[in-house]
Design a protein around this motif. Sequence first.
Motif, PDB file in Angstrom:
ATOM      1  N   GLU A   1      44.857  61.622 -34.460  1.00  0.00           N
ATOM      2  CA  GLU A   1      46.043  62.010 -35.221  1.00  0.00           C
ATOM      3  C   GLU A   1      45.742  63.239 -36.087  1.00  0.00           C
ATOM      4  N   ARG A   2      44.586  63.199 -36.756  1.00  0.00           N
ATOM      5  CA  ARG A   2      44.218  64.349 -37.604  1.00  0.00           C
ATOM      6  C   ARG A   2      44.122  65.622 -36.769  1.00  0.00           C
ATOM      7  N   THR A   3      43.580  65.496 -35.577  1.00  0.00           N
ATOM      8  CA  THR A   3      43.420  66.683 -34.732  1.00  0.00           C
ATOM      9  C   THR A   3      44.777  67.181 -34.223  1.00  0.00           C
ATOM     10  N   LEU A   4      45.639  66.244 -33.837  1.00  0.00           N
ATOM     11  CA  LEU A   4      46.985  66.627 -33.394  1.00  0.00           C
ATOM     12  C   LEU A   4      47.708  67.413 -34.488  1.00  0.00           C
ATOM     13  N   LEU A   5      47.535  66.945 -35.733  1.00  0.00           N
ATOM     14  CA  LEU A   5      48.271  67.526 -36.854  1.00  0.00           C
ATOM     15  C   LEU A   5      47.600  68.767 -37.436  1.00  0.00           C
ATOM     16  N   SER A   6      46.354  69.054 -37.034  1.00  0.00           N
ATOM     17  CA  SER A   6      45.654  70.185 -37.642  1.00  0.00           C
ATOM     18  C   SER A   6      46.405  71.477 -37.332  1.00  0.00           C
ATOM     19  N   ARG A   7      46.187  72.467 -38.186  1.00  0.00           N
ATOM     20  CA  ARG A   7      46.885  73.744 -38.012  1.00  0.00           C
ATOM     21  C   ARG A   7      46.525  74.419 -36.694  1.00  0.00           C
ATOM     22  N   ARG A   8      45.445  73.985 -36.079  1.00  0.00           N
ATOM     23  CA  ARG A   8      45.028  74.623 -34.822  1.00  0.00           C
ATOM     24  C   ARG A   8      45.806  74.070 -33.639  1.00  0.00           C
ATOM     25  N   ARG A   9      46.356  72.871 -33.815  1.00  0.00           N
ATOM     26  CA  ARG A   9      47.253  72.250 -32.850  1.00  0.00           C
ATOM     27  C   ARG A   9      46.783  72.286 -31.390  1.00  0.00           C
ATOM     28  N   PRO A  10      45.617  71.737 -31.096  1.00  0.00           N
ATOM     29  CA  PRO A  10      45.223  71.697 -29.688  1.00  0.00           C
ATOM     30  C   PRO A  10      45.991  70.608 -28.936  1.00  0.00           C
ATOM     31  N   ILE A  11      45.898  70.649 -27.625  1.00  0.00           N
ATOM     32  CA  ILE A  11      46.311  69.519 -26.802  1.00  0.00           C
ATOM     33  C   ILE A  11      45.211  68.469 -26.963  1.00  0.00           C
ATOM     34  N   VAL A  12      45.594  67.225 -27.245  1.00  0.00           N
ATOM     35  CA  VAL A  12      44.598  66.154 -27.360  1.00  0.00           C
ATOM     36  C   VAL A  12      44.820  65.203 -26.187  1.00  0.00           C
ATOM     37  N   VAL A  13      43.754  64.918 -25.454  1.00  0.00           N
ATOM     38  CA  VAL A  13      43.877  63.982 -24.333  1.00  0.00           C
ATOM     39  C   VAL A  13      43.848  62.561 -24.895  1.00  0.00           C
ATOM     40  N   LEU A  14      44.941  61.831 -24.696  1.00  0.00           N
ATOM     41  CA  LEU A  14      45.103  60.498 -25.284  1.00  0.00           C
ATOM     42  C   LEU A  14      45.254  59.458 -24.185  1.00  0.00           C
ATOM     43  N   ASN A  15      44.824  58.226 -24.489  1.00  0.00           N
ATOM     44  CA  ASN A  15      45.031  57.148 -23.528  1.00  0.00           C
ATOM     45  C   ASN A  15      46.482  56.706 -23.554  1.00  0.00           C
ATOM     46  N   LYS A  16      47.043  56.471 -22.383  1.00  0.00           N
ATOM     47  CA  LYS A  16      48.394  55.918 -22.315  1.00  0.00           C
ATOM     48  C   LYS A  16      48.364  54.525 -22.966  1.00  0.00           C
ATOM     49  N   ASN A  17      49.430  54.128 -23.625  1.00  0.00           N
ATOM     50  CA  ASN A  17      49.428  52.771 -24.178  1.00  0.00           C
ATOM     51  C   ASN A  17      50.112  51.801 -23.216  1.00  0.00           C
ATOM     52  N   GLN A  18      50.185  50.535 -23.624  1.00  0.00           N
ATOM     53  CA  GLN A  18      50.732  49.516 -22.718  1.00  0.00           C
ATOM     54  C   GLN A  18      52.212  49.724 -22.435  1.00  0.00           C
ATOM     55  N   ASP A  19      52.895  50.372 -23.399  1.00  0.00           N
ATOM     56  CA  ASP A  19      54.332  50.589 -23.216  1.00  0.00           C
ATOM     57  C   ASP A  19      54.643  51.934 -22.569  1.00  0.00           C
ATOM     58  N   TYR A  20      53.635  52.609 -22.106  1.00  0.00           N
ATOM     59  CA  TYR A  20      53.848  53.962 -21.562  1.00  0.00           C
ATOM     60  C   TYR A  20      55.098  54.013 -20.690  1.00  0.00           C
ATOM     61  N   TYR A  21      55.976  54.926 -21.006  1.00  0.00           N
ATOM     62  CA  TYR A  21      57.246  54.956 -20.277  1.00  0.00           C
ATOM     63  C   TYR A  21      57.619  56.343 -19.757  1.00  0.00           C
ATOM     64  N   LEU A  22      56.773  57.355 -19.996  1.00  0.00           N
ATOM     65  CA  LEU A  22      57.088  58.658 -19.405  1.00  0.00           C
ATOM     66  C   LEU A  22      56.932  58.536 -17.885  1.00  0.00           C
ATOM     67  N   ALA A  23      57.487  59.472 -17.154  1.00  0.00           N
ATOM     68  CA  ALA A  23      57.426  59.388 -15.692  1.00  0.00           C
ATOM     69  C   ALA A  23      55.971  59.326 -15.223  1.00  0.00           C
ATOM     70  N   PRO A  24      55.679  58.474 -14.219  1.00  0.00           N
ATOM     71  CA  PRO A  24      54.304  58.387 -13.704  1.00  0.00           C
ATOM     72  C   PRO A  24      53.790  59.749 -13.232  1.00  0.00           C
ATOM     73  N   SER A  25      54.692  60.589 -12.755  1.00  0.00           N
ATOM     74  CA  SER A  25      54.263  61.876 -12.195  1.00  0.00           C
ATOM     75  C   SER A  25      53.791  62.870 -13.257  1.00  0.00           C
ATOM     76  N   VAL A  26      53.911  62.535 -14.539  1.00  0.00           N
ATOM     77  CA  VAL A  26      53.423  63.443 -15.584  1.00  0.00           C
ATOM     78  C   VAL A  26      51.895  63.563 -15.491  1.00  0.00           C
ATOM     79  N   SER A  27      51.238  62.418 -15.330  1.00  0.00           N
ATOM     80  CA  SER A  27      49.772  62.402 -15.237  1.00  0.00           C
ATOM     81  C   SER A  27      49.395  61.338 -14.215  1.00  0.00           C
ATOM     82  N   PRO A  28      49.572  61.654 -12.920  1.00  0.00           N
ATOM     83  CA  PRO A  28      49.478  60.628 -11.879  1.00  0.00           C
ATOM     84  C   PRO A  28      48.110  59.959 -11.808  1.00  0.00           C
ATOM     85  N   VAL A  29      48.117  58.643 -11.706  1.00  0.00           N
ATOM     86  CA  VAL A  29      46.942  57.799 -11.497  1.00  0.00           C
ATOM     87  C   VAL A  29      45.993  57.722 -12.703  1.00  0.00           C
ATOM     88  N   LEU A  30      45.989  58.702 -13.572  1.00  0.00           N
ATOM     89  CA  LEU A  30      45.022  58.702 -14.678  1.00  0.00           C
ATOM     90  C   LEU A  30      45.481  57.791 -15.811  1.00  0.00           C
TER      91      LEU A  30
END
Length: 768
Positions: A272-301
Amino acid sequence: MNLEKARILVQGIVQGVGFRPTVYRIAKSINLTGYVRNLGNVVEILLEGEKSDIKNFTENLKKNKPPISKINSLKVEWLKPGPQEFEDFEIFKSSENFSGSSVIPPDLATCDKCLEEVLKKGDRRYKYPFTACTDCGPRFTVIRSVPYDRERTSMDEFPLCSSCMDEYRDPEDRRYHAEATCCPECGPEVFLYGKHRVESENPIKDAVKLLDEGKILAVKGIGGTHLVVKTRDDGPVKELRKRLGRFNQPFACMSPDVDTIKTFAEVADFEERTLLSRRRPIVVLNKNQDYYLAPSVSPVLHNLGVMLPYSALHHLLFQYTDEPAFIMTSANMPGEPMLIDNSDIIEKLEGVADYFLLHDRKIVNRCDDSVVRFRGGDMAFIRRSRGYVPEPYDFSRINPDLNVLALGPEIDVTFSILKEGKCYVSQHIGNTTKYETFRYLQNAIDHLMGITKTESVDVVACDLHPMFFTTKLAEELAEKFQCPVLKVQHHHAHAAALSVDNNVEEMICIAADGVGYGEDGTAWGGEILHIKPGTYMRVGSLMPQKMAGGDLTTKYPMRMVMSMLYNICDTEKLVELMKNYKGYFKHGEKEIELVSKQLERDFNINTTTSTGRVLDAISSALGICGERTYEGECSMKLESAARMGQDSLEIPVEIKKHDGMDVLDTTQIMLSVLEMKQSERTADIARAAQKAVSEGLAELALRAAEKSGLEVIGGSGGVFYNEAVSMTIKRVVEDAGYRFVQHKNSCAGDGSVSMGQAAVASWNCRDL
Ligand SMILES: [Zn+2]
Ligand SMILES: [Zn+2]
Ligand SMILES: [Zn+2]
């Protein structure tokens, strides 16, 4: 009456960050007179007044320095007391005639104060997408040359209106000398294009409406352009994949805020701190149990890359929609640099984007989004670019007098300029086998040399591979600068970067990645190196394996499986076994026969010790991923599969001798995998196999450490992005009583190879 006088010199990130006005405000508040000015690489402050006030001033400055600035050193020189020379405290204009390099700050995300203005009805910057101030906004991406003043940026096309000018000239205002400041009156504009320009009162609102309808948009931002599409339906995402021909590679997303991200991904505090930092990188996060974005966003991973808005324009996109995230992927042709020029964007993305949300500010320097990933609580850069570049690394302890230009490897290229003890690692450049990217590399070198005021270099460093374009460029540049070329072995460069990142000069380093050209001409990539400043010894590796068809094994890892088993299996049985996987060979059974012949005749066979190839091979053998369509795909999918497994299986680790060196027998691991496949769950085997490779590498390193008496073991290379591998090795090493170090502020992968090359050059050429 005599006054005390002092001259203060401050070094660090102190230009273009509101440093001088802060000095001004503090000096005025305690009635000191004198001046402040930029002298290139330092800010000079002259103060007159009471001794206690001057002391107060320095304390105050350290405490209240501007948020973006960084003080590396602050030296106070007391002068002879004398009569008052200055009436007031003044800010002097920066001088162009300085020597030495100034450190340009990176681009930073919109600050809270600016965002408040953008969202506040009635403010003169209400809904203005280019709102910025001294504490935020573009820097590196708009700078043509130094010193950093508006006339040397792409903002020079937008003369300030009188209201902006008043702010710009007022040292009490937070836009005092904010070089990128502007407003709807005087600044850049956004516009919407379809086939032609779309007339619109509010192009951003209309663009979002199109996104909500499922259209694909190209959106030009700060350092480049994104392809943008909504994320809750598979339809538009798959359409984008089809148009790009990128069927599997995960897409990064942007979400409006952390709470929204938490609806579909796990976010730990450090993430969270890294997401909010002024440098604003992309942070690779684990999908949670309720993940509901389309599967094709990040297939199989099991994970996906997410970032928060970093410009007012991005914030505004989310004002008009309830989408939890938009895909924001770099808009480029495969392997080519991200598009930044309006006419290029429209021309080259025809047929990919339906609409274009553009603006009329030029992007001087392209800068891709940075990407980070945590393993346990440890951060690793996958790509260090926007928000970080061109902030240098401190190399002063190695060799402060040598100028080095280091060109990196070939595919995931950055280059580095080492000057006056500072190592400036460039933004992500990419795949230099593509002509456009190679040109980009050349231009980016010219530009970074310009803004660091590097006129010449003493050494050009490059990879050992004789055929890389970067190697050829190094030879050309060395001729131009009349200096030597130093060729640095790929994994030695990895280890050297790790060494400077952690300030450990001698250690055992596990360098594990895809492949790098070895001293013996074979493809290395699972190496145990004993490194000392500037040199190394190879003291262990994975067992050398054949690679039938060279690079084809990278794309089709079953070729690797076949090669690994060839010497110990009966050929007929092997061919039969492979027929179960015929879909994983480009030409099916015919190709299996061909590979068998290649192995028999030793034709078109390379040798490799690569860890990446072994992990890919395991992934294929387990039926997880049989064709690599993007870098790291098969081993990333292996990691995702292994996460679902249990620790119920054990694959023994065998260390053998090969040419007098300890090697890990990877064929034995492969045989165990295939045997277990008869009866065990894929996820459990994946977990056990990944663990065996990790433990094997750790064991090799421990043996080397014991022999040499060293207490530190390090890990570098793309394999260390794999959380399970990295954490297993760390555990084994620490349990044995050794210290384990990883990349903290640099890329674990090839993004820091140029920095390692620069370090090796610096160590080796101390006497040049
Ligand atoms: Zn701001
Ligand atoms: Zn204005
Ligand atoms: Zn590498």
